[in-house]
Enzyme design. Structure first.
Site, PDB file in Angstrom:
ATOM      1  N   THR A   1      -0.493   2.645  -6.749  1.00 10.79           N
ATOM      2  CA  THR A   1       0.165   1.735  -7.697  1.00 10.79           C
ATOM      3  C   THR A   1       1.256   2.486  -8.432  1.00 10.79           C
ATOM      4  O   THR A   1       1.098   3.659  -8.772  1.00 10.79           O
ATOM      5  CB  THR A   1      -0.826   1.103  -8.698  1.00 10.79           C
ATOM      6  OG1 THR A   1      -0.073   0.422  -9.725  1.00 10.79           O
ATOM      7  CG2 THR A   1      -1.739   2.119  -9.350  1.00 10.79           C
ATOM      8  N   SER A   2       2.371   1.777  -8.676  1.00 13.45           N
ATOM      9  CA  SER A   2       3.492   2.409  -9.377  1.00 13.45           C
ATOM     10  C   SER A   2       3.265   2.411 -10.896  1.00 13.45           C
ATOM     11  O   SER A   2       4.073   2.952 -11.635  1.00 13.45           O
ATOM     12  CB  SER A   2       4.790   1.669  -9.049  1.00 13.45           C
ATOM     13  OG  SER A   2       4.686   0.327  -9.469  1.00 13.45           O
TER      14      SER A   2
ATOM     15  N   HIS B   1      -5.245  -9.487 -10.773  1.00  8.58           N
ATOM     16  CA  HIS B   1      -4.102 -10.392 -10.613  1.00  8.58           C
ATOM     17  C   HIS B   1      -4.412 -11.581  -9.700  1.00  8.58           C
ATOM     18  O   HIS B   1      -3.504 -12.189  -9.147  1.00  8.58           O
ATOM     19  CB  HIS B   1      -2.885  -9.605 -10.087  1.00  8.58           C
ATOM     20  CG  HIS B   1      -2.363  -8.615 -11.084  1.00  8.58           C
ATOM     21  ND1 HIS B   1      -1.557  -7.556 -10.756  1.00  8.58           N
ATOM     22  CD2 HIS B   1      -2.548  -8.538 -12.424  1.00  8.58           C
ATOM     23  CE1 HIS B   1      -1.274  -6.859 -11.849  1.00  8.58           C
ATOM     24  NE2 HIS B   1      -1.868  -7.427 -12.878  1.00  8.58           N
TER      25      HIS B   1
ATOM     26  N   TYR C   1       3.808 -18.097  -1.009  1.00  3.22           N
ATOM     27  CA  TYR C   1       2.420 -17.614  -1.004  1.00  3.22           C
ATOM     28  C   TYR C   1       1.687 -18.013   0.279  1.00  3.22           C
ATOM     29  O   TYR C   1       0.770 -17.306   0.705  1.00  3.22           O
ATOM     30  CB  TYR C   1       1.677 -18.079  -2.260  1.00  3.22           C
ATOM     31  CG  TYR C   1       2.042 -17.220  -3.456  1.00  3.22           C
ATOM     32  CD1 TYR C   1       1.460 -15.969  -3.636  1.00  3.22           C
ATOM     33  CD2 TYR C   1       3.010 -17.626  -4.364  1.00  3.22           C
ATOM     34  CE1 TYR C   1       1.818 -15.159  -4.700  1.00  3.22           C
ATOM     35  CE2 TYR C   1       3.378 -16.822  -5.431  1.00  3.22           C
ATOM     36  CZ  TYR C   1       2.774 -15.587  -5.595  1.00  3.22           C
ATOM     37  OH  TYR C   1       3.140 -14.780  -6.648  1.00  3.22           O
TER      38      TYR C   1
ATOM     39  N   GLN D   1      -5.305  -4.506  -8.341  1.00  9.13           N
ATOM     40  CA  GLN D   1      -4.206  -5.399  -8.709  1.00  9.13           C
ATOM     41  C   GLN D   1      -3.830  -6.268  -7.513  1.00  9.13           C
ATOM     42  O   GLN D   1      -2.984  -7.145  -7.626  1.00  9.13           O
ATOM     43  CB  GLN D   1      -2.984  -4.576  -9.119  1.00  9.13           C
ATOM     44  CG  GLN D   1      -3.209  -3.727 -10.354  1.00  9.13           C
ATOM     45  CD  GLN D   1      -2.066  -2.755 -10.552  1.00  9.13           C
ATOM     46  OE1 GLN D   1      -1.078  -3.045 -11.199  1.00  9.13           O
ATOM     47  NE2 GLN D   1      -2.201  -1.577  -9.975  1.00  9.13           N
ATOM     48  N   ASN D   2      -4.449  -5.974  -6.375  1.00 10.31           N
ATOM     49  CA  ASN D   2      -4.055  -6.671  -5.149  1.00 10.31           C
ATOM     50  C   ASN D   2      -4.682  -8.055  -5.082  1.00 10.31           C
ATOM     51  O   ASN D   2      -5.828  -8.258  -5.482  1.00 10.31           O
ATOM     52  CB  ASN D   2      -4.467  -5.855  -3.929  1.00 10.31           C
ATOM     53  CG  ASN D   2      -3.755  -4.512  -3.900  1.00 10.31           C
ATOM     54  OD1 ASN D   2      -2.771  -4.330  -4.593  1.00 10.31           O
ATOM     55  ND2 ASN D   2      -4.260  -3.588  -3.104  1.00 10.31           N
TER      56      ASN D   2
ATOM     57  N   ARG E   1       2.458 -15.195   2.473  1.00 10.98           N
ATOM     58  CA  ARG E   1       1.694 -13.999   2.076  1.00 10.98           C
ATOM     59  C   ARG E   1       0.224 -14.145   2.513  1.00 10.98           C
ATOM     60  O   ARG E   1      -0.409 -13.195   2.911  1.00 10.98           O
ATOM     61  CB  ARG E   1       1.738 -13.790   0.554  1.00 10.98           C
ATOM     62  CG  ARG E   1       3.096 -13.622  -0.087  1.00 10.98           C
ATOM     63  CD  ARG E   1       3.689 -12.264   0.147  1.00 10.98           C
ATOM     64  NE  ARG E   1       4.127 -12.051   1.500  1.00 10.98           N
ATOM     65  CZ  ARG E   1       5.227 -12.612   2.034  1.00 10.98           C
ATOM     66  NH1 ARG E   1       5.993 -13.404   1.334  1.00 10.98           N
ATOM     67  NH2 ARG E   1       5.558 -12.376   3.286  1.00 10.98           N
TER      68      ARG E   1
HETATM   69  N1  APR Z   1      -0.674   4.873   0.371  1.00 12.09           N
HETATM   70  C1  APR Z   1      -0.753   4.949  -0.987  1.00 12.09           C
HETATM   71  N2  APR Z   1       0.240   4.570  -1.807  1.00 12.09           N
HETATM   72  C2  APR Z   1       1.360   4.082  -1.234  1.00 12.09           C
HETATM   73  C3  APR Z   1       1.512   3.959   0.159  1.00 12.09           C
HETATM   74  C4  APR Z   1       0.433   4.384   0.983  1.00 12.09           C
HETATM   75  N3  APR Z   1       0.499   4.310   2.307  1.00 12.09           N
HETATM   76  N4  APR Z   1       2.743   3.440   0.404  1.00 12.09           N
HETATM   77  C5  APR Z   1       3.326   3.237  -0.786  1.00 12.09           C
HETATM   78  N5  APR Z   1       2.497   3.629  -1.778  1.00 12.09           N
HETATM   79  C6  APR Z   1       2.701   3.597  -3.222  1.00 12.09           C
HETATM   80  C7  APR Z   1       4.144   3.588  -3.678  1.00 12.09           C
HETATM   81  O1  APR Z   1       4.626   4.929  -3.783  1.00 12.09           O
HETATM   82  C8  APR Z   1       4.050   2.925  -5.033  1.00 12.09           C
HETATM   83  O2  APR Z   1       3.826   3.877  -6.058  1.00 12.09           O
HETATM   84  O3  APR Z   1       2.171   2.372  -3.683  1.00 12.09           O
HETATM   85  C9  APR Z   1       2.801   2.033  -4.906  1.00 12.09           C
HETATM   86  C10 APR Z   1       3.092   0.554  -4.877  1.00 12.09           C
HETATM   87  O4  APR Z   1       3.680   0.168  -6.088  1.00 12.09           O
HETATM   88  P1  APR Z   1       4.108  -1.350  -6.342  1.00 12.09           P
HETATM   89  O5  APR Z   1       4.839  -1.867  -5.146  1.00 12.09           O
HETATM   90  O6  APR Z   1       4.794  -1.394  -7.652  1.00 12.09           O
HETATM   91  O7  APR Z   1       2.702  -2.121  -6.395  1.00 12.09           O
HETATM   92  P2  APR Z   1       1.676  -2.263  -7.591  1.00 12.09           P
HETATM   93  O8  APR Z   1       1.716  -1.090  -8.496  1.00 12.09           O
HETATM   94  O9  APR Z   1       0.370  -2.638  -6.979  1.00 12.09           O
HETATM   95  O10 APR Z   1       2.268  -3.518  -8.341  1.00 12.09           O
HETATM   96  C11 APR Z   1       1.581  -3.989  -9.470  1.00 12.09           C
HETATM   97  O11 APR Z   1       3.051  -5.859  -9.668  1.00 12.09           O
HETATM   98  O12 APR Z   1       4.244  -7.435  -8.479  1.00 12.09           O
HETATM   99  C12 APR Z   1       3.147  -7.214  -9.279  1.00 12.09           C
HETATM  100  O13 APR Z   1       1.164  -8.452  -9.503  1.00 12.09           O
HETATM  101  C13 APR Z   1       1.866  -7.602  -8.616  1.00 12.09           C
HETATM  102  O14 APR Z   1      -0.255  -6.473  -8.574  1.00 12.09           O
HETATM  103  C14 APR Z   1       1.144  -6.290  -8.467  1.00 12.09           C
HETATM  104  C15 APR Z   1       1.699  -5.470  -9.610  1.00 12.09           C
END
Ligand code: APR
Length: 227
Positions: A171-172, A104, A53, A86-87, A56
């Site tokens: 977000t995924s 988070h 961290y 979530q960031n 990060r």
């Molecule tokens: N603009 C918009 N979206 C984007 C970009 C971009 N330039 N680049 C990638 N993405 C999308 C990806 O396609 C994906 O769907 O951002 C998403 C990121 O997904 P994750 O990496 O799973 O992140 P997130 O959904 O924020 O994760 C949720 O998981 O690890 C934990 O606590 C952590 O808050 C986090 C949570």
């Protein structure tokens, strides 16, 4: 005035140079999530978690808000905008947004390893294992790890329930309970989903898909929000 709620994930900070979590290699900056982002990891090897961290946090401090963060901050000058993120980075705040709920946690804060409600700002970029709370327990990053409760979830649900427009950016939707927020929207709420991989995700019918990066989505959002 309509209520716009924006739900952001790692994707909105990708164009600021901060890596998303679920890259194609399944690793987070080369680490397996369970090695660094669980209470068990902290029990097993707190120094390793702290180091991870600290890296990060350095990356977060070095990063700058991008045009998408700034667009949302500007939008809030004209509209009723609430951000739920979530960031753990502070790029929304540094872009000028003041209504930001961190689901988070926040990487620039620490919390007592004995009491999650004892929260402190971190001066600089490094938390040492010798940094302790008033009760003498080591400080850990103020982040919600996998397997931990999400204390702000009830507040986020109330925000989602009140939304007239709900915009999801980057977000995924794989992490719960955060991803459940979509289930609390009013039936007439306009749902906009921004993600370059939007078509890979199953989202409710009637969702407006913007298959663009966060920055490239700005003109689409401007159009969709034009009254
Ligand atoms: N603009 C918009 N979206 C984007 C970009 C971009 N330039 N680049 C990638 N993405 C999308 C990806 O396609 C994906 O769907 O951002 C998403 C990121 O997904 P994750 O990496 O799973 O992140 P997130 O959904 O924020 O994760 C949720 O998981 O690890 C934990 O606590 C952590 O808050 C986090 C949570």
């Amino acid at each position: 005035m309509r209520k716009i709620v924006v739900f952001t994930g790692a994707g909105i900070s990708a164009e600021s140079g901060l890596q998303t979590f679920r890259g194609t290699d399944g690793l987070w900056e080369g680490y397996r999530i369970e090695e660094v982002a669980t209470p068990e990891a902290w029990q097993r090897d707190p120094a390793r978690v702290q180091h991870f961290y600290n890296l990060r946090r350095k990356a977060c401090i070095a990063a700058q808000p991008n045009a998408a963060h700034c667009y949302l901050a500007d939008l809030a000058k004209l509209e009723d905008v609430q951000i739920i993120t979530q960031n753990i980075d502070d790029l929304h705040e540094r872009a000028g947004s003041d209504r930001v709920l961190h689901l988070h946690g926040q990487i620039r804060m620490s919390q007592s390893s004995l009491d999650s409600k004892a929260i402190y700002s971190i001066a600089g970029d490094t938390l040492l294992m010798t940094d302790c709370c008033e009760r003498g327990a080591p400080l850990r990053p103020h982040v919600v790890w996998f397997g931990e409760a999400v204390p702000a979830m009830d507040v986020a649900i109330a925000m989602a329930e009140g939304a007239d427009v709900f915009i999801v950016i980057g977000t995924s939707l794989q992490v719960y309970p955060a991803a459940n927020l979509l289930h609390y929207l009013k039936s007439d709420c306009t749902l906009i989903f921004v993600d370059p991989n939007a078509s890979n995700y199953s989202v409710p019918a009637k969702t407006v898909l913007v298959e663009q990066t966060a920055i490239k989505s700005i003109p689409y959002l401007q159009n969709l929000l034009a009254k």
